[in-house]
Design a protein around this motif. Structure first.
Motif, PDB file in Angstrom:
ATOM      1  N   UNK A 395       0.815  -1.213   0.000  1.00  0.00           N
ATOM      2  CA  UNK A 395       0.000   0.000   0.000  1.00  0.00           C
ATOM      3  C   UNK A 395       0.851   1.266   0.000  1.00  0.00           C
ATOM      4  N   UNK A 396       2.082   1.160   0.525  1.00  0.00           N
ATOM      5  CA  UNK A 396       2.948   2.334   0.551  1.00  0.00           C
ATOM      6  C   UNK A 396       3.672   2.573   1.856  1.00  0.00           C
ATOM      7  N   UNK A 397       3.514   1.694   2.856  1.00  0.00           N
ATOM      8  CA  UNK A 397       4.272   1.850   4.091  1.00  0.00           C
ATOM      9  C   UNK A 397       5.710   1.395   3.867  1.00  0.00           C
ATOM     10  N   UNK A 398       6.658   2.098   4.480  1.00  0.00           N
ATOM     11  CA  UNK A 398       8.080   1.834   4.264  1.00  0.00           C
ATOM     12  C   UNK A 398       8.683   1.149   5.488  1.00  0.00           C
ATOM     13  N   UNK A 426      10.321   2.897   8.616  1.00  0.00           N
ATOM     14  CA  UNK A 426      11.218   4.018   8.354  1.00  0.00           C
ATOM     15  C   UNK A 426      10.745   5.210   9.189  1.00  0.00           C
ATOM     16  N   UNK A 427      11.659   5.846   9.914  1.00  0.00           N
ATOM     17  CA  UNK A 427      11.368   6.970  10.813  1.00  0.00           C
ATOM     18  C   UNK A 427      10.487   6.564  11.988  1.00  0.00           C
ATOM     19  N   UNK A 435       3.077   7.638   6.881  1.00  0.00           N
ATOM     20  CA  UNK A 435       2.784   6.744   5.759  1.00  0.00           C
ATOM     21  C   UNK A 435       1.320   6.329   5.746  1.00  0.00           C
ATOM     22  N   UNK A 436       0.789   5.985   6.900  1.00  0.00           N
ATOM     23  CA  UNK A 436      -0.618   5.605   6.981  1.00  0.00           C
ATOM     24  C   UNK A 436      -1.522   6.744   6.496  1.00  0.00           C
ATOM     25  N   UNK A 437      -1.212   7.957   6.918  1.00  0.00           N
ATOM     26  CA  UNK A 437      -2.042   9.100   6.534  1.00  0.00           C
ATOM     27  C   UNK A 437      -2.011   9.311   5.024  1.00  0.00           C
ATOM     28  N   UNK A 438      -0.845   9.175   4.450  1.00  0.00           N
ATOM     29  CA  UNK A 438      -0.728   9.338   2.995  1.00  0.00           C
ATOM     30  C   UNK A 438      -1.508   8.260   2.246  1.00  0.00           C
ATOM     31  N   UNK A 439      -1.437   7.024   2.721  1.00  0.00           N
ATOM     32  CA  UNK A 439      -2.164   5.930   2.077  1.00  0.00           C
ATOM     33  C   UNK A 439      -3.674   6.142   2.211  1.00  0.00           C
TER      34      UNK A 439
END
Length: 1006
Positions: A395-398, A426-427, A435-439
């Protein structure tokens, strides 16, 4: 410049402020006036093919430094360049008004014509502008620059409405200042009204409640009407300082999310300003941490309309997930098996990651929980965790390998991972939530921040939605499915005491303050089943000395102290009471807090040899503000800490920790680098005598958090004394609390989770009640807190009668929890009985005198005792508290908190449990006087000076001087409190808003 679709409008976010409260930003005394209320600072740009218009000029970094507590992101000029325009390209600069945060770069655009209202310039050039209620809002240098531009003929000083260019209009509204103007832009695709400070927030306009700084109140209301008229049915109003602007409008690529396009389609999970939030969804998720976002993503991927309700603001969101290191334990086959998940790293070529099988994973769960894990849940976790991580990664989490926490660097330059916990975000937690917010944004999940969910809605025999409140009022949100991912009760002192035991109610909070058990109570009220073991807690070692060690979003988990297997932990009697090396740190850190809680004073210290100093985890033991005590011998160290290091006792049954070389050479050995046994001797006494004869001759450091270069003992205190010491902290993954110093902060449950399960169908009418939980006590906790908050905020006035029926109706509950709550408030002397019930205890000057007479005596005695008994650890803590006060900004709430920490440090340094207890009890009586004396006149400067004098007396051990200074200090506080009471008593009665024509400011400056 014409009204065409080529015209774009942008918001440039250059600074922000989080240490502000709702009461600063809304006229009068709104409900929840002490609730956090962040503010953003913007300028705006209107771009066309042939013209560049800048609306407002912001403030400079120097101004931010002078005023404090305004983190600066980038100058408006730099942000303009990110849009491809130079300062020389700007044709016009519109000044909506002349407050300091709108004029800082007015002279930075060499070819621009400046537009402002005549009455605005005349007012700020008049003697009235020098009065105290106005002068702090103006920057004199900026005003001089504006006057110079007027004298040079580079300014258009207009009277009333004006046309800057076709499709761009200036409109005088006043209210906030005499000459406030707003800008209406016709983009061709719609109308954008830049309200600037005519409406700071969406909620000012939505609630019809003006901002706290008002020049003319009727004009402020008329400005609201004008804004709506200018926007029309299809246009939008953009407020001047609302952080939600950046969530409603997409960021421009390459601007680091600091420039947002107000003419682009708004993000679909935010409704139009003219509409209330939509009242239904397919799935409602309560809680915006890792669990909540994961559930929201899963539902959104299946095409469901998802609304996620997060109690925190965008600046305080993320739950406890934000505070974690982001580590996730998964079964895997080694580095090659992880390459498709983790970010590339040049160290991978020289790294060994041992495989971690499902069998090892299951065995570790059994070991840590002592065989009390749930077999079915453990099986799901062991077999599906890796697939879950891969799904989130897709989904986009790093993710990355956690070198700093889970790997040893070997002599040949290679790395060896250990312990099975190899993969992390990451971070850390910060990166996890980002990352969650962006997804969620990409998947179309609607996130509503500041949503305080209090009740579950039911229909027939099932959960049908939630009721929540936000800045816009109270709402009901219906849904087919409701997912509760709102955390445990670690932020609720009474629930901690009820379920974890006596002493835990005093713990401070490591993680989010929002996990107060509200949703657990709400679920139980509608018949949810109780599950898990509520009496255990996931605890970590925690810094006891950092003043800001509670819910610190900057340091997050860097306040942990987890290198303890390389040293020893002792209590204040010098006794060693646990086996630091019983297992790998991963398998012991979560349960050692309870052992510390049981020690005298609930205090413990970590002690290390200087030779091991470079081996302590740098992200924890070299973080800003850590304090430590160093000495050249054990005896000297004990003297500085106030710990008995000389008494005779039976020697330890184990030797001291092995050398670091041995620990590194056998990283898979459970006892590497630590004693093999720590069973107590028959007398139960394990003092430091053995240590003196067996450890190397290197100096010794005591870490009570700070950073030197010798041997360390990290001081700490546990939950039992947390409120009395600025050292305790608490974390929480589910249900937990904490102690701290070096040895406790809680995250979740050790033996099963603290949880409730809301099933598809509720209990039948004949089902037995919830047992073993004290249901009414849980409900009363929430009611008690809400009544208490209403009294503190002034919503319930002194002398006002409180009826059980009315309160039950107000809070949507039965009379039983209301009665319990009122009984507790009566015990605390916040309310008092009357012939018809209870009333809020009235305040009086006699009571002020009585409270302060006692407090002067107790505070003076504590200061005298502190000067005579303070240890080196106490003095370090006091100095840290004073330094934190000096660095505190203008917020009254921040100042009051910093002042409290300093005084509590003195109480703790007195080493008198009786004094500490009496002073805490006395403070309860002051909550009905919520306005801090520190905001009165020059009191803050006086307090800082007197604190410095008091600290100097304690440091040099002058008990009589400390007593005298403390007595003078508290007497001064009493006099200020009496003046404040008298000033409030002579204020004229309030008239309805429509009868008042003007007032200078009911809220503080931004």
């Amino acid at each position: 410049m014409t009204g065409s679709a080529t015209r774009r409008v942008f918001a440039l976010r250059y600074a922000y402020r989080t240490a502000s409260v709702r009461g600063e930003h809304f006229y009068g005394h709104p409900v929840g006036c002490l609730d956090p209320w962040p503010i953003d600072y913007f300028t705006w740009v209107v771009l066309d093919d042939d013209r560049t218009v800048v609306v407002d000029a912001g403030f400079t970094p120097d101004t931010a430094g002078r005023r404090g507590d305004r983190p600066y992101l980038a100058t408006p000029v730099d942000l303009l360049r990110r849009l491809g325009r130079e300062p020389g390209d700007v044709s016009d600069v519109v000044l909506t008004h002349l407050h300091y945060d709108h004029t800082g770069f007015v002279g930075a655009y060499p070819a621009a014509r400046v537009w402002l209202q005549r009455r605005e310039l005349e007012f700020w050039s008049s003697p009235m502008a020098g009065r105290g209620g106005f002068s702090h809002l103006l920057d004199a240098d900026d005003l001089a620059t504006v006057r110079r531009l007027v004298d040079d003929g580079r300014a258009e000083v207009v009277d009333g409405d004006a046309v800057l260019a076709p499709g761009v209009g200036l409109h005088l509204v006043g209210g906030h200042t005499p000459g406030t103007q707003v800008v209406r832009v016709d983009t061709g695709d719609g109308v954008v009204v830049l309200a600037s400070d005519a409406s700071h927030f969406y909620a000012n306009l939505g609630e019809d409640r003006p901002y706290g700084v008002v020049c003319d109140l009727p004009d402020m209301y008329r400005a609201f009407d004008r804004l709506r008229d200018l926007a029309g049915p299809g246009g939008v109003v953009v407020p001047g300082h609302d952080p939600r602007v950046t969530q409603r409008y997409p960021a421009v690529a390459g601007t680091a999310d600091l420039v947002h396009d107000l003419t682009a389609p708004r993000r679909r999970h935010f409704p139009k300003e003219s509409r209330m939030p939509e009242s239904s969804a397919d799935v409602v998720v309560v809680g915006g941490g890792n669990a909540g976002f994961s559930a929201a993503h899963a539902a959104a991927e299946r095409g469901r309309r998802v609304v996620l309700l997060e109690r925190g603001t965008p600046e305080t969101a993320g739950g406890n997930s934000f505070y974690t290191a982001g580590a996730t334990r998964i079964a895997h086959g080694g580095l090659d098996d992880l390459r498709d998940v983790v970010e590339p790293d040049e160290r991978h070529a020289v790294t060994e990651v041992p495989p971690y099988s499902r069998e090892e994973y299951r065995a570790d769960l059994e070991r840590v929980t002592e065989g009390r894990t749930d077999p079915a849940m453990a099986q799901v976790l062991v077999t599906e965790a890796a697939d879950g991580v891969r799904w989130l990664h897709g989904l986009g989490l790093r993710y990355r390998l956690m070198y700093e926490r889970q790997a040893y660097s070997r002599a040949d330059g290679t790395y060896l991972f250990w312990g099975g916990l190899h993969v992390g975000n990451v971070d850390g937690g910060v990166g996890l939530i980002a990352d969650h917010t962006r997804v969620a944004d990409r998947l179309g999940v609607e996130v509503r921040y500041g949503a305080d969910v209090r009740r579950l809605l039911t229909a027939s025999d099932r959960v049908a939605g939630v009721a929540y409140a936000d800045a816009g009022g109270e709402h009901e949100l219906r849904a087919e499915s409701v997912v509760i991912a709102a955390g445990g009760f670690e932020a609720n002192p009474e629930m901690r005491e009820r379920h974890l035991g006596t002493g835990w109610e005093n713990a401070k909070l490591r993680g989010t303050p929002h996990n107060d058990g509200t949703m657990i109570v709400a679920a139980l009220e509608v018949g949810a089943a109780r599950g898990g073991d509520w009496s255990t807690a996931h605890s970590v070692q925690w810094d006891a000395c950092t003043p800001q060690n509670e819910s610190n979003r900057e340091l997050t988990n860097r306040l942990t102290r987890q290198s303890y297997p390389l040293g020893i932990i002792v209590n204040r009697d010098g006794e060693r009471f646990l086996d630091e090396g019983a297992d790998f740190r991963n398998y012991t850190y979560a349960k050692y807090g309870r052992a510390i809680l049981a020690q005298p004073g609930s205090i413990a210290y970590q002690v290390f040899d200087a030779a091991l100093r470079p081996s302590l985890r740098p992200e924890e033991y070299e973080m800003p503000g850590i304090s430590e005590v160093t000495a050249d011998s054990i005896r000297e160290l004990g003297d500085r800490l106030g710990v008995d290091a000389t008494g005779s006792c039976t020697p330890w049954r184990s030797s001291t920790p092995r050398s670091l070389a041995t620990a590194r050479s056998t990283p898979r050995s459970r006892t590497a680098g630590a004693p093999t046994s720590c069973r107590r001797s028959p007398t139960g006494r394990r003092r430091w005598r053995r240590l003196r004869s067996t450890r190397t001759r290197s100096p010794v450091e005591s870490r009570s958090p700070s950073g030197a270069s010798r041997v360390i003992s990290t001081g700490g205190c546990s939950a039992r004394t947390a409120r009395r010491s600025p050292g305790c902290s608490c974390a929480g993954r589910r249900s937990a609390a904490c102690s701290a110093g070096t040895t406790l902060a809680v995250r979740g449950s050790l033996r099963g989770s603290c949880s409730v399960v809301v099933r598809a169908r509720l209990r039948s009418a004949g089902a037995p009640p919830v047992s073993g939980l004290g249901k009414w006590g849980l409900m009363a906790t929430g009611v008690y807190e809400r009544i208490r908050e209403a009294i503190v905020s002034g919503e319930f006035a002194p002398g006002e009668s409180l009826g059980e029926v009315a309160l039950a109706r107000r809070f949507g509950t039965s009379r039983t929890p209301v009665r319990e709550a009122l009984h507790r408030l009566e015990i605390e002397a916040i309310v008092e009985p009357t012939s018809r019930g209870v009333r809020v205890r009235p305040s009086s000057p006699e009571e002020i005198l009585d409270i302060y007479e006692v407090r002067i005596t107790l505070e003076s005695a504590a200061a005298k005792a502190a000067a005579a008994r303070a240890t080196e650890f106490d003095r370090v803590r006091l100095r840290a508290a004073q330094d934190a006060m000096v660095a505190t900004g203008d917020s009254p709430v921040e100042r009051a908190n910093a002042n409290r920490v300093f005084h509590e440090a003195i109480w703790q340094a007195s080493h008198s449990p009786t004094l500490v207890d009496l002073l805490h009890r006395l403070n309860v009586h002051l909550i009905r006087y919520p306005s801090t004396t520190l905001a009165h006149g020059d009191r803050w400067d006086v307090v800082l000076r007197e604190h410095e004098e008091l600290l100097a007396a304690i440091e040099r051990g002058d008990a009589e001087a400390a007593l005298r200074i403390a007595e003078q200090h508290m007497t001064g506080a009493r006099e200020v409190r009496l003046r404040m009471y008298a000033e409030a008593a002579v204020q004229p009665p309030r008239r309805p808003p429509s009868d008042r024509s003007a007032s200078s400011s009911t809220g503080s400056s931004r």
